[in-house]
Write an enzyme that holds these catalytic residues in place. Structure first.
Site, PDB file in Angstrom:
ATOM      1  NE  ARG A  26      -3.112  -6.657   2.557  1.00 12.63           N
ATOM      2  CZ  ARG A  26      -2.057  -6.085   1.994  1.00 12.63           C
ATOM      3  NH1 ARG A  26      -2.187  -5.320   0.930  1.00 12.63           N
ATOM      4  NH2 ARG A  26      -0.844  -6.257   2.494  1.00 12.63           N
ATOM      5  CD  GLU A  32      -0.224  -1.028   5.803  1.00  9.72           C
ATOM      6  OE1 GLU A  32      -0.399  -2.251   5.937  1.00  9.72           O
ATOM      7  OE2 GLU A  32      -0.900  -0.324   5.025  1.00  9.72           O
ATOM      8  CG  HIS A  33       4.324  -2.257   9.327  1.00  8.77           C
ATOM      9  ND1 HIS A  33       5.068  -3.353   8.958  1.00  8.77           N
ATOM     10  CD2 HIS A  33       4.325  -1.426   8.243  1.00  8.77           C
ATOM     11  CE1 HIS A  33       5.521  -3.182   7.721  1.00  8.77           C
ATOM     12  NE2 HIS A  33       5.074  -2.027   7.256  1.00  8.77           N
ATOM     13  N   GLY A 119       4.642  -7.679  -5.597  1.00 11.00           N
ATOM     14  CA  GLY A 119       5.469  -6.598  -5.031  1.00 11.00           C
ATOM     15  C   GLY A 119       4.817  -5.230  -5.058  1.00 11.00           C
ATOM     16  N   GLY A 121       2.300  -4.362  -3.169  1.00 10.42           N
ATOM     17  CA  GLY A 121       1.626  -4.078  -1.898  1.00 10.42           C
ATOM     18  C   GLY A 121       0.200  -4.606  -1.865  1.00 10.42           C
ATOM     19  CB  SER A 124       0.953 -11.126  -5.129  1.00  8.23           C
ATOM     20  OG  SER A 124       2.284 -10.989  -4.684  1.00  8.23           O
ATOM     21  CG  ASP A 169      -1.271  -9.568   3.755  1.00  4.84           C
ATOM     22  OD1 ASP A 169      -1.908  -8.570   4.159  1.00  4.84           O
ATOM     23  OD2 ASP A 169      -0.060  -9.539   3.502  1.00  4.84           O
TER      24      ASP A 169
HETATM   25  C1  GLA Z   1       2.701  -7.310   4.785  1.00  5.52           C
HETATM   26  C2  GLA Z   1       2.448  -8.485   5.745  1.00  5.52           C
HETATM   27  C3  GLA Z   1       1.206  -8.202   6.599  1.00  5.52           C
HETATM   28  C4  GLA Z   1       1.327  -6.859   7.303  1.00  5.52           C
HETATM   29  C5  GLA Z   1       1.688  -5.744   6.310  1.00  5.52           C
HETATM   30  C6  GLA Z   1       1.993  -4.442   6.986  1.00  5.52           C
HETATM   31  O1  GLA Z   1       1.660  -7.205   3.865  1.00  5.52           O
HETATM   32  O2  GLA Z   1       2.260  -9.669   5.020  1.00  5.52           O
HETATM   33  O3  GLA Z   1       1.012  -9.249   7.523  1.00  5.52           O
HETATM   34  O4  GLA Z   1       2.248  -6.947   8.346  1.00  5.52           O
HETATM   35  O5  GLA Z   1       2.824  -6.105   5.528  1.00  5.52           O
HETATM   36  O6  GLA Z   1       0.853  -3.919   7.582  1.00  5.52           O
END
Ligand code: GLA
Length: 380
Positions: A26, A32-33, A119, A121, A124, A169
């Site tokens: 994805r 984010e976070h 890795g 982002g 995976s 994710d």
């Molecule tokens: C990683 C984590 C997700 C999310 C993102 C940041 O991908 O697996 O759950 O916290 O970082 O948004």
């Protein structure tokens, strides 16, 4: 990836697999976070997928092989936590066994083939755990609803591997839909599909992070500490993302650094993501892109989860006239997303490439993002 996975199973175990499943990587468009803080996220599934095919093995045994190195790993998964990427599969097998989805003493052979880069982002690990959950459940003749698949995959990573991730994710890997972003409210678990018609480039900086070993778990602990302090004045606060965006001065007074910066990011990003979802629904892509830039800035300055390579890509994108750009995923390396005007796509990509090479020497990987469907069974 179906054919390579089947071929790998054959050549490794000299029999045919019985069942197959796959799940996508994805990109996160914004938010984010926020997931582990009870805020909204807006990810989209991509066409790159992880495929898992499986067949029976001796009781209690998990035998796994991946096309990446072709090495067979064997775990008595009840007692052995596994090593490397095997930990994710052990986590899935243990979750399925403890919920009674597969019978006690269940054993499986699994072959994996994937074109989701590790890795970068693109989540995976969730593509792996969701594909594994689907395929092992199928081997045990169990039908699971999508939310349960996401929940099992989440617990495999959170409890067994020990990455304090949120639920974004796994949820998008299960519910992803072609040409749609998923607005997912991580507090209520409500979801809404929003059509996405923008042109996106993925710029892979090739800087790799090891999620579990990175600052990710630290950040999560800081968010928990911030929430605990804020609860002294608002005991009803269930999540950090619930703090009202209209009360930022008060939040500033209540929190010491670095908790203050972390919380400011989470509260700001929550408001931004809700607004971004509205812009997307209204097909206002330029306005959406402006929020992407703001999100990146907040990740860089307040959450401090960016990297010089990502910042350079975002600066170069802005200079080249892109509508928006930001890091995607946990950060500290990996990839950036660039929202482009389709007419200027090639020129924008070239401008980013040149700026990157000038600054860092190496070439970034620049590819258009193609959306894809969520997890599914694969024919064998
Ligand atoms: C990683 C984590 C997700 C999310 C993102 C940041 O991908 O697996 O759950 O916290 O970082 O948004």
């Amino acid at each position: 990836m179906r054919t390579p996975a089947i071929a790998l199973f054959h050549s490794t175990f000299t029999v045919a697999p019985r069942v197959g499943a796959s799940a996508p990587g994805r990109v996160n468009l914004i938010g984010e976070h926020t997931d582990y803080n009870g805020g909204p996220v807006l990810p989209m599934a991509v066409a790159r997928r992880t495929t898992a095919v499986a067949g029976p093995a001796e009781p209690g045994v998990l035998e796994i092989v991946s096309a990446t190195d072709g090495a067979v790993r064997r775990f008595l998964y009840k007692d052995d936590p596994g090593t490397g990427w095997g930990r994710y599969l052990v986590g899935v097998a243990r979750e399925l066994a403890s919920r009674g989805v597969v019978p006690p003493g269940f054993g499986a052979r699994v072959a994996i083939a994937s074109d989701v880069p590790v890795g970068a982002g693109l989540a995976s690990s969730a593509a792996l755990t969701v594909a594994a959950t689907r395929v092992l459940a199928a081997l045990g003749d169990a039908e699971l609803d999508p939310r349960t698949v996401a929940d099992i995959a989440y617990h495999a990573e959170y409890d067994h591997v020990g990455v304090r991730c949120g639920r974004m994710d796994q949820t998008i890997a299960v519910l992803g839909r072609r040409a749609h972003a998923l607005l997912f409210d991580c507090a209520t678990l409500e979801t809404a599909q929003i059509p996405f018609a923008g042109r996106l480039l993925l710029v892979d900086t090739r800087v790799r992070h090891e999620l579990a070993a990175s600052a990710f778990n630290d950040r999560r602990a800081q968010c928990e500490a911030a929430l605990e302090r804020l609860r002294t004045v608002r005991p009803e606060l269930a999540w950090l993302a619930e703090w009202p965006a209209t009360e930022l001065p008060r939040l500033r007074r209540l929190l010491p650094e670095p908790l203050r910066r972390r919380a400011l990011h989470v509260v700001g990003e929550t408001a931004r993501t809700r607004l971004a979802a509205r812009e997307l629904r209204g097909r206002r892509l330029r306005a959406f892109g402006r929020l992407m830039y703001q999100s990146h800035d907040s990740c860089r300055r307040l959450y401090e989860c960016s990297a010089p390579e990502l910042d350079l890509v975002v600066r170069a994108a802005r200079k080249a006239g892109a509508w928006g750009a930001r890091m995607t995923g946990a950060g500290w390396g990996g990839a950036a997303l660039v929202l482009v005007d389709a007419k200027r796509e090639a020129r924008t990509a070239e401008a980013i490439r040149r700026a990157f090479v000038r600054a860092f020497g190496g070439e970034p990987g620049i590819t258009p993002i193609v959306s894809g469907p969520g997890a599914r069974r694969e024919r064998i």
